[in-house]
Design an enzyme around this catalytic site. Sequence first.
Site, PDB file in Angstrom:
ATOM      1  N   ARG A  27      34.810  57.915  24.887  1.00 48.91           N
ATOM      2  CA  ARG A  27      36.406  58.998  25.093  1.00 48.91           C
ATOM      3  C   ARG A  27      36.063  59.489  26.549  1.00 48.91           C
ATOM      4  O   ARG A  27      35.119  60.153  27.440  1.00 48.91           O
ATOM      5  CB  ARG A  27      36.123  60.034  24.020  1.00 48.91           C
ATOM      6  CG  ARG A  27      37.575  60.727  23.090  1.00 48.91           C
ATOM      7  CD  ARG A  27      36.976  62.173  22.137  1.00 48.91           C
ATOM      8  NE  ARG A  27      36.066  62.955  22.981  1.00 48.91           N
ATOM      9  CZ  ARG A  27      36.088  63.786  22.276  1.00 48.91           C
ATOM     10  NH1 ARG A  27      36.959  64.263  21.782  1.00 48.91           N
ATOM     11  NH2 ARG A  27      35.239  64.691  22.710  1.00 48.91           N
ATOM     12  N   THR A  32      40.445  62.446  29.688  1.00 51.03           N
ATOM     13  CA  THR A  32      42.305  62.765  29.128  1.00 51.03           C
ATOM     14  C   THR A  32      42.060  62.272  27.730  1.00 51.03           C
ATOM     15  O   THR A  32      42.954  62.649  26.949  1.00 51.03           O
ATOM     16  CB  THR A  32      42.299  61.473  29.538  1.00 51.03           C
ATOM     17  OG1 THR A  32      41.703  59.777  28.713  1.00 51.03           O
ATOM     18  CG2 THR A  32      42.924  60.990  30.856  1.00 51.03           C
ATOM     19  N   ASP A  86      27.676  66.573  20.052  1.00 48.49           N
ATOM     20  CA  ASP A  86      28.384  65.383  20.451  1.00 48.49           C
ATOM     21  C   ASP A  86      27.343  64.559  19.539  1.00 48.49           C
ATOM     22  O   ASP A  86      25.659  64.159  20.112  1.00 48.49           O
ATOM     23  CB  ASP A  86      27.557  64.699  21.857  1.00 48.49           C
ATOM     24  CG  ASP A  86      28.338  63.195  22.460  1.00 48.49           C
ATOM     25  OD1 ASP A  86      29.265  63.079  23.116  1.00 48.49           O
ATOM     26  OD2 ASP A  86      27.884  62.765  21.553  1.00 48.49           O
TER      27      ASP A  86
END
Length: 209
Positions: free
Chosen positions: A104, A108, A200
């Site tokens: 990812r 953005t 994460d």
Amino acid sequence: MGRVHIMDHPLVRHKIDYIRRKEVGTKEFREMIEEIAMLMCYEATRELKLADVEIETPLCKMTGKELAGRKLAVVPILRAGLGMVEGILKMIPAAKIGHIGLYRDPDTLMPVEYYCKLPSDCDKREVFVVDPMLATGGSSSEALAMLKQKGVKNMTFLCILAAPEGLEKLSKDHPDVDIYAGALDEKLNEHGYIVPGLGDAGDRIFGTK
Ligand SMILES: O=c1ccn([C@@H]2O[C@H](COP(=O)(O)O)[C@@H](O)[C@H]2O)c(=O)[nH]1
Ligand SMILES: O=P(O)(O)OP(=O)(O)O
Ligand SMILES: [Mg+2]
């Protein structure tokens, strides 16, 4: 129309909320992701087809059942999806495995493809696509689109945590795909992380932070 299944099993809930804790280390985190994936796979395979088979027990002959229909494949979205593969293979050991590499972009939040290797007969298989985190839905939606481009028609998506935003996007982009989530969280934060979440997943599985 694909259906959304949020797991309601107490073992799954207990294990997910256990690994959310920031003090849980890599070894324990990885082991429990595997266990949760195994339990979720049990639920997500509920509708697999069975066929009659003649067998003989030590006492007599009988008509038993065995898995029939399409063969299976598991496709983790790298890296974090790798953490779910062993648990799923404990339930369906004969499944073939494909890999889709997506990261990812931190600015953005859009998925960037870097790898794709699938079983050659993937289009004839029932495919379980796995990624522990369904956040914006960009990565999983892209992965399902890549698989559809290769001719795959029968897919189920499994994640451990989902955000409402990701669930909405994925079911809108791929209304034909069933989605299984271990738990549905509250929201995304401004960095695209699931809140309350677990952080994460890739970094926690591989110890990279
Ligand atoms: O809380 C989070 C949110 C995301 N991830 C990682 O990102 C992708 C999924 O993000 P999308 O926005 O849905 O594309 C997933 O592969 C995770 O690796 C995370 O670890 N924690
Ligand atoms: O989606 P990302 O960028 O978090 O990738 P990884 O799973 O490799 O951490
Ligand atoms: Mg990551």
